[in-house]
Design a protein around this motif. Structure first.
Motif, mmCIF file in Angstrom:
data_model
loop_
_atom_site.group_PDB
_atom_site.id
_atom_site.type_symbol
_atom_site.label_atom_id
_atom_site.label_comp_id
_atom_site.label_asym_id
_atom_site.label_seq_id
_atom_site.Cartn_x
_atom_site.Cartn_y
_atom_site.Cartn_z
ATOM 1 N N PHE A 133 59.246 -32.975 -14.838
ATOM 2 C CA PHE A 133 59.731 -34.091 -14.023
ATOM 3 C C PHE A 133 60.024 -35.307 -14.902
ATOM 4 O O PHE A 133 61.009 -36.000 -14.691
ATOM 5 C CB PHE A 133 58.713 -34.446 -12.935
ATOM 6 C CG PHE A 133 58.592 -33.382 -11.866
ATOM 7 C CD1 PHE A 133 59.437 -33.385 -10.771
ATOM 8 C CD2 PHE A 133 57.646 -32.387 -11.961
ATOM 9 C CE1 PHE A 133 59.343 -32.412 -9.782
ATOM 10 C CE2 PHE A 133 57.527 -31.404 -10.982
ATOM 11 C CZ PHE A 133 58.386 -31.419 -9.900
ATOM 12 N N LEU A 134 59.174 -35.546 -15.896
ATOM 13 C CA LEU A 134 59.377 -36.684 -16.803
ATOM 14 C C LEU A 134 60.538 -36.462 -17.759
ATOM 15 O O LEU A 134 61.008 -37.395 -18.392
ATOM 16 C CB LEU A 134 58.096 -36.963 -17.596
ATOM 17 C CG LEU A 134 56.940 -37.529 -16.780
ATOM 18 C CD1 LEU A 134 55.680 -37.645 -17.643
ATOM 19 C CD2 LEU A 134 57.294 -38.873 -16.185
ATOM 20 N N SER A 135 61.002 -35.221 -17.853
ATOM 21 C CA SER A 135 62.135 -34.907 -18.732
ATOM 22 C C SER A 135 63.470 -35.024 -18.011
ATOM 23 O O SER A 135 64.474 -34.509 -18.477
ATOM 24 C CB SER A 135 61.969 -33.497 -19.310
ATOM 25 O OG SER A 135 60.812 -33.436 -20.113
ATOM 26 N N GLY A 136 63.474 -35.648 -16.845
ATOM 27 C CA GLY A 136 64.737 -35.917 -16.163
ATOM 28 C C GLY A 136 64.955 -35.180 -14.859
ATOM 29 O O GLY A 136 66.001 -35.332 -14.231
ATOM 30 N N LYS A 137 63.997 -34.380 -14.425
ATOM 31 C CA LYS A 137 64.148 -33.663 -13.169
ATOM 32 C C LYS A 137 64.129 -34.649 -12.000
ATOM 33 O O LYS A 137 63.261 -35.514 -11.912
ATOM 34 C CB LYS A 137 63.016 -32.644 -13.011
ATOM 35 C CG LYS A 137 63.152 -31.744 -11.830
ATOM 36 C CD LYS A 137 62.072 -30.674 -11.844
ATOM 37 C CE LYS A 137 62.240 -29.719 -10.704
ATOM 38 N NZ LYS A 137 61.238 -28.656 -10.747
ATOM 39 N N VAL A 138 65.115 -34.538 -11.120
ATOM 40 C CA VAL A 138 65.220 -35.409 -9.941
ATOM 41 C C VAL A 138 64.984 -34.546 -8.702
ATOM 42 O O VAL A 138 65.465 -33.422 -8.611
ATOM 43 C CB VAL A 138 66.608 -36.084 -9.881
ATOM 44 C CG1 VAL A 138 66.762 -36.892 -8.607
ATOM 45 C CG2 VAL A 138 66.817 -36.968 -11.112
ATOM 46 N N VAL A 139 64.232 -35.076 -7.759
ATOM 47 C CA VAL A 139 63.916 -34.348 -6.531
ATOM 48 C C VAL A 139 64.644 -35.012 -5.368
ATOM 49 O O VAL A 139 64.513 -36.215 -5.147
ATOM 50 C CB VAL A 139 62.395 -34.342 -6.271
ATOM 51 C CG1 VAL A 139 62.075 -33.634 -4.965
ATOM 52 C CG2 VAL A 139 61.660 -33.710 -7.437
ATOM 53 N N ALA A 140 65.430 -34.215 -4.640
ATOM 54 C CA ALA A 140 66.159 -34.708 -3.465
ATOM 55 C C ALA A 140 65.466 -34.177 -2.210
ATOM 56 O O ALA A 140 65.159 -32.992 -2.109
ATOM 57 C CB ALA A 140 67.610 -34.251 -3.507
ATOM 58 N N LEU A 141 65.226 -35.083 -1.272
ATOM 59 C CA LEU A 141 64.550 -34.729 -0.028
ATOM 60 C C LEU A 141 65.376 -35.189 1.165
ATOM 61 O O LEU A 141 66.018 -36.238 1.113
ATOM 62 C CB LEU A 141 63.179 -35.416 0.049
ATOM 63 C CG LEU A 141 62.207 -35.196 -1.094
ATOM 64 C CD1 LEU A 141 61.012 -36.138 -0.954
ATOM 65 C CD2 LEU A 141 61.736 -33.759 -1.112
ATOM 66 N N ASP A 142 65.333 -34.409 2.230
ATOM 67 C CA ASP A 142 65.915 -34.826 3.504
ATOM 68 C C ASP A 142 64.772 -35.302 4.380
ATOM 69 O O ASP A 142 63.807 -34.577 4.614
ATOM 70 C CB ASP A 142 66.640 -33.661 4.185
ATOM 71 C CG ASP A 142 67.884 -33.244 3.425
ATOM 72 O OD1 ASP A 142 68.586 -34.138 2.920
ATOM 73 O OD2 ASP A 142 68.140 -32.029 3.325
ATOM 74 N N LEU A 143 64.883 -36.523 4.855
ATOM 75 C CA LEU A 143 63.817 -37.124 5.633
ATOM 76 C C LEU A 143 64.349 -37.513 7.004
ATOM 77 O O LEU A 143 65.203 -38.391 7.121
ATOM 78 C CB LEU A 143 63.279 -38.359 4.899
ATOM 79 C CG LEU A 143 62.116 -39.105 5.514
ATOM 80 C CD1 LEU A 143 60.895 -38.201 5.640
ATOM 81 C CD2 LEU A 143 61.781 -40.319 4.666
ATOM 82 N N ALA A 144 63.883 -36.825 8.042
ATOM 83 C CA ALA A 144 64.285 -37.133 9.412
ATOM 84 C C ALA A 144 63.192 -37.999 10.030
ATOM 85 O O ALA A 144 62.077 -37.541 10.250
ATOM 86 C CB ALA A 144 64.472 -35.848 10.208
ATOM 87 N N MET A 145 63.521 -39.255 10.267
ATOM 88 C CA MET A 145 62.547 -40.199 10.811
ATOM 89 C C MET A 145 62.668 -40.269 12.326
ATOM 90 O O MET A 145 63.758 -40.263 12.871
ATOM 91 C CB MET A 145 62.781 -41.596 10.223
ATOM 92 C CG MET A 145 62.536 -41.694 8.742
ATOM 93 S SD MET A 145 60.829 -41.400 8.262
ATOM 94 C CE MET A 145 59.978 -42.686 9.148
ATOM 95 N N GLN A 146 61.525 -40.347 12.960
ATOM 96 C CA GLN A 146 61.463 -40.593 14.389
ATOM 97 C C GLN A 146 60.996 -42.032 14.580
ATOM 98 O O GLN A 146 60.144 -42.507 13.830
ATOM 99 C CB GLN A 146 60.485 -39.634 15.074
ATOM 100 C CG GLN A 146 60.854 -38.169 14.932
ATOM 101 C CD GLN A 146 62.184 -37.860 15.590
ATOM 102 O OE1 GLN A 146 62.483 -38.332 16.677
ATOM 103 N NE2 GLN A 146 62.992 -37.065 14.916
ATOM 104 N N LYS A 147 61.556 -42.706 15.548
ATOM 105 C CA LYS A 147 61.213 -44.105 15.789
ATOM 106 C C LYS A 147 59.694 -44.269 15.899
ATOM 107 O O LYS A 147 59.042 -43.595 16.685
ATOM 108 C CB LYS A 147 61.896 -44.591 17.068
ATOM 109 C CG LYS A 147 61.718 -46.047 17.331
ATOM 110 C CD LYS A 147 62.487 -46.459 18.569
ATOM 111 C CE LYS A 147 62.335 -47.955 18.791
ATOM 112 N NZ LYS A 147 63.086 -48.376 19.959
ATOM 113 N N SER A 148 59.166 -45.143 15.079
ATOM 114 C CA SER A 148 57.749 -45.521 15.070
ATOM 115 C C SER A 148 56.790 -44.393 14.699
ATOM 116 O O SER A 148 55.589 -44.526 14.884
ATOM 117 C CB SER A 148 57.341 -46.109 16.422
ATOM 118 O OG SER A 148 58.127 -47.239 16.703
#
Length: 165
Positions: A114-129
């Motif tokens: 991860f420190l060598s440049g690995k990027v993590v992409a996440l999908d985050l579905a938020m619900q109100k409150s």
């Protein structure tokens, strides 16, 4: 008079030993977890940086960083985690990172990757409150030996969240 002095010294020694054990336990467990709350904006990028320093970790010990995302609307976000060295990284090769989002492990591997440049992409579905919880768990595997003693790792986790259109 001498017996009283001896008993006083023995009692003092016992009290100091107990105090040392309690302080040692507190220090060893002081890195067990950290948390941060991030309120996501609805109309632009939200950026936060977590400064992380891990030291004194031994085999099978874990350190957790918890990020609680909040939003005032039901919305989906693209979240990106990138890792940036900021100091010593000797311990990174011995630590495993698990990224857990709302209870599900979404990524794991050696921290050095991860420190060598690995990027993590996440999908985050938020619900109100209803907050979403991201946990970054750093664990030293049981097979790591003395080579990891007295090492540390300092780095920054950059968190960027963009609302989906």
């Amino acid at each position: 008079m001498t017996k009283k002095l001896v008993y006083g010294l023995i009692f003092s020694l016992i009290a100091l030993t107990i105090a040392g054990i309690v302080i040692g336990i507190v220090v060893l467990n002081s890195q067990s977890s950290f948390s941060k709350e991030i309120e996501l904006t609805q109309d632009g990028a939200t950026q936060e940086n977590l400064s992380i320093n891990i030291e004194g970790v031994y085999p099978t010990k874990s350190v957790e960083y918890s990020v609680k995302f909040g939003s005032k609307a039901t919305k989906s976000y693209d979240v990106e985690l990138s890792f940036e060295q900021s100091g010593e990284t000797d311990m990174a090769q011995y630590l495993e990172l698990s990224i857990v989002l709302n209870g599900d492990t979404v990524e794991s591997g050696n921290l050095q990757d991860f420190l060598s440049g690995k990027v993590v992409a996440l999908d985050l579905a938020m619900q109100k409150s209803e907050p979403a919880v991201l946990i970054l768990r750093y664990t030293m595997p049981s097979e790591v030996g003395n080579e990891a003693q007295n090492l540390s790792v300092d780095f920054i986790v950059n968190i960027t969240a963009n609302p989906e259109n």
